[in-house]
Design an enzyme around this catalytic site. Structure first.
Site, PDB file in Angstrom:
ATOM      1  CG  ASN A  10      -1.740   1.214   1.393  1.00 21.20           C
ATOM      2  OD1 ASN A  10      -1.860   1.990   0.449  1.00 21.20           O
ATOM      3  ND2 ASN A  10      -2.323   1.413   2.564  1.00 21.20           N
ATOM      4  CD1 TRP A  11       3.387   0.955  -2.964  1.00 19.90           C
ATOM      5  CD2 TRP A  11       3.423   2.170  -4.857  1.00 19.90           C
ATOM      6  NE1 TRP A  11       4.048   0.233  -3.918  1.00 19.90           N
ATOM      7  CE2 TRP A  11       4.084   0.942  -5.099  1.00 19.90           C
ATOM      8  CE3 TRP A  11       3.322   3.087  -5.901  1.00 19.90           C
ATOM      9  CZ2 TRP A  11       4.645   0.618  -6.342  1.00 19.90           C
ATOM     10  CZ3 TRP A  11       3.872   2.765  -7.144  1.00 19.90           C
ATOM     11  CH2 TRP A  11       4.531   1.548  -7.346  1.00 19.90           C
ATOM     12  CE  LYS A  12       0.124   3.201   4.806  1.00 23.36           C
ATOM     13  NZ  LYS A  12       0.041   3.312   6.233  1.00 23.36           N
ATOM     14  CG  HIS A  95      -5.769   1.736   4.989  1.00 23.17           C
ATOM     15  ND1 HIS A  95      -5.315   2.644   5.915  1.00 23.17           N
ATOM     16  CD2 HIS A  95      -4.784   0.824   4.821  1.00 23.17           C
ATOM     17  CE1 HIS A  95      -4.087   2.300   6.285  1.00 23.17           C
ATOM     18  NE2 HIS A  95      -3.741   1.193   5.636  1.00 23.17           N
ATOM     19  CD  GLU A  97      -2.862   5.235   6.820  1.00 25.66           C
ATOM     20  OE1 GLU A  97      -2.824   5.318   5.588  1.00 25.66           O
ATOM     21  OE2 GLU A  97      -1.951   4.702   7.501  1.00 25.66           O
ATOM     22  CD  GLU A 167      -3.790  -2.872   7.149  1.00 30.18           C
ATOM     23  OE1 GLU A 167      -2.653  -3.077   6.749  1.00 30.18           O
ATOM     24  OE2 GLU A 167      -4.454  -1.870   6.887  1.00 30.18           O
ATOM     25  N   GLY A 173       2.083   1.767  10.775  1.00 36.01           N
ATOM     26  CA  GLY A 173       3.036   2.878  10.646  1.00 36.01           C
ATOM     27  C   GLY A 173       3.696   3.264  11.953  1.00 36.01           C
ATOM     28  CB  SER A 213       4.930  -2.160  11.937  1.00 36.87           C
ATOM     29  OG  SER A 213       4.451  -0.856  12.194  1.00 36.87           O
ATOM     30  N   GLY A 234       2.672  -1.299   4.303  1.00 40.75           N
ATOM     31  CA  GLY A 234       2.728   0.130   3.987  1.00 40.75           C
ATOM     32  C   GLY A 234       4.167   0.564   3.770  1.00 40.75           C
ATOM     33  N   GLY A 235       4.804   1.044   4.836  1.00 40.71           N
ATOM     34  CA  GLY A 235       6.154   1.621   4.752  1.00 40.71           C
ATOM     35  C   GLY A 235       7.140   0.760   3.976  1.00 40.71           C
TER      36      GLY A 235
HETATM   37  C1  PEP Z   1      -0.869  -0.230   5.824  1.00 39.19           C
HETATM   38  O1  PEP Z   1      -0.773   0.833   5.256  1.00 39.19           O
HETATM   39  O2  PEP Z   1      -1.845  -0.933   5.571  1.00 39.19           O
HETATM   40  C2  PEP Z   1       0.177  -0.637   6.760  1.00 39.19           C
HETATM   41  C3  PEP Z   1       0.070  -1.787   7.352  1.00 39.19           C
HETATM   42  O3  PEP Z   1       1.219   0.233   6.953  1.00 39.19           O
HETATM   43  P1  PEP Z   1       2.625  -0.100   7.680  1.00 39.19           P
HETATM   44  O4  PEP Z   1       3.142  -1.367   7.072  1.00 39.19           O
HETATM   45  O5  PEP Z   1       3.495   1.080   7.364  1.00 39.19           O
HETATM   46  O6  PEP Z   1       2.352  -0.250   9.137  1.00 39.19           O
END
Ligand code: PEP
Length: 249
Positions: A10-12, A95, A97, A167, A173, A213, A234-235
Site C-alpha cells: 500500500n503505497w498510500k 483502510h 486511515e 490491521e 506505521g 509494521s 505500507g512503509g
Molecule cells: C498499511 O498501510 O496498511 C500498513 C500496514 O502500513 P505499515 O506497514 O506502514 O504499518
C-alpha cells in the site's frame, strides 16, 4: 483448496510519478520468478503509468479507494469504471486511515465493497481495532462488527473475490507489530466468524492478510501462522529491496 500467500503493498500518498514508475519497474524485475500473489496499491494519479509498466507481469494493479457510485456528478471521486479503464483489478477498501482520518463509515465501506464486486473488481477489505478497543478487550468484537457490516449483502460466491486484511490500528506505521500469536488469534477468530457468516468452505478459502509494521524481519514468523495468509505492507512496500524479501516467505 490451499490458500496462496498474498503480499500487497500500500503505497498510500507517496511517490512522484517518476518514483512510482521506477518502483514498479524494480518490482517487476525482483518478483518475476516468485510464485505467490502480489499486488501494489498505487495512488490514483499514477495508476495509468504503473499499469503500463506491470502489464504482463505477475503483479496485480490495485487502487487505494473507490467511489461507491457510478460515473456522474460526484466531484473529486474516482469510479469503478475509471479504475477498470486503466487496468485496476483490485481495490483496498476501509483502510484505517480512511476510517479514522476521513471518517468513512461501515455503511459507506459496505457500499464500496458491493459496488466493486458487482463491477468485477476484487476487494481487499481492511478491518482492525484501535488501541483503546484492544486494551478494553474488544478486539474481536470490533472485527466481528466490521466483518458483518462491511460484508452485508455480499454473497458466498462473491467472497472468492474478497481478501480480508486484519490491521490493528495501533500497529500501522508505528513500528509496533502484533506478536505472531496475538495476530494469529484474531485471524483464527475472523476465519471462524466468516464461517458463521457464510460457511466453512468460504472461511477456509478466504485469504486473511496481516497488516501493521510488517517487514522482512518479522514477516517470516507472522506468515508461519496457520491463519495468516499474507500481508498488507505500507512503509516497507515503498522500496523493492524492503518489499521483495517479504515476498520470499
Ligand atoms: C498499511 O498501510 O496498511 C500498513 C500496514 O502500513 P505499515 O506497514 O506502514 O504499518
Amino acid at each position: 483448496m490451499a490458500r496462496t500467500h498474498y503480499i500487497a503493498g500500500n503505497w498510500k500518498m507517496n511517490t512522484s510519478r517518476a518514483e512510482a514508475v521506477k518502483l514498479a519497474q524494480d518490482l517487476v524485475a525482483v518478483l518475476k520468478d516468485k510464485k505467490g500473489k502480489y499486488m501494489i496499491g498505487v495512488p490514483f494519479v499514477y495508476l495509468d503509468a504503473v499499469s503500463q509498466v506491470i502489464k504482463g507481469s505477475n503483479i496485480i494493479l490495485g487502487a487505494q479507494d473507490v467511489a461507491a457510485t457510478a460515473n456522474g456528478a460526484h466531484t473529486g471521486e474516482v469510479s469503478t469504471e475509471m479504475l477498470k479503464d486503466v487496468g485496476v483489478q483490485t481495490v483496498i477498501i476501509g483502510h484505517s486511515e480512511r476510517r479514522h482520518e476521513i471518517g468513512e463509515s461501515d455503511e459507506l465501506i459496505n457500499k464500496k465493497v458491493r459496488r466493486c464486486l458487482s463491477e468485477g473488481l476484487d476487494v481487499v477489505l481492511c478491518i482492525g481495532e484501535l488501541l483503546a478497543d484492544r486494551e478494553a478487550g474488544n478486539a474481536e468484537t470490533v472485527c466481528a462488527f466490521q466483518l458483518s457490516a462491511d460484508l452485508a449483502g455480499v454473497s458466498a460466491e462473491q467472497m472468492a473475490h474478497v481478501t480480508i486484511a486484519y490491521e490493528p490500528v495501533w500497529a500501522i506505521g508505528t513500528g509496533k507489530t502484533a506478536t505472531p500469536e496475538d495476530a494469529e488469534a484474531i485471524h483464527k477468530f475472523c476465519r471462524e466468524y466468516i464461517a458463521k457468516l457464510y460457511n466453512q468452505k468460504v472461511a477456509d478459502e478466504t485469504i486473511i492478510q496481516y497488516g501493521g509494521s510488517m517487514k522482512a524481519s518479522n514477516a517470516k514468523d507472522l506468515l508461519a501462522q496457520p491463519d495468516i495468509d499474507g500481508g498488507l505492507i505500507g512503509g516497507a512496500s515503498l522500496k523493492a529491496d524492503t518489499f521483495a524479501p517479504i515476498c520470499e516467505f
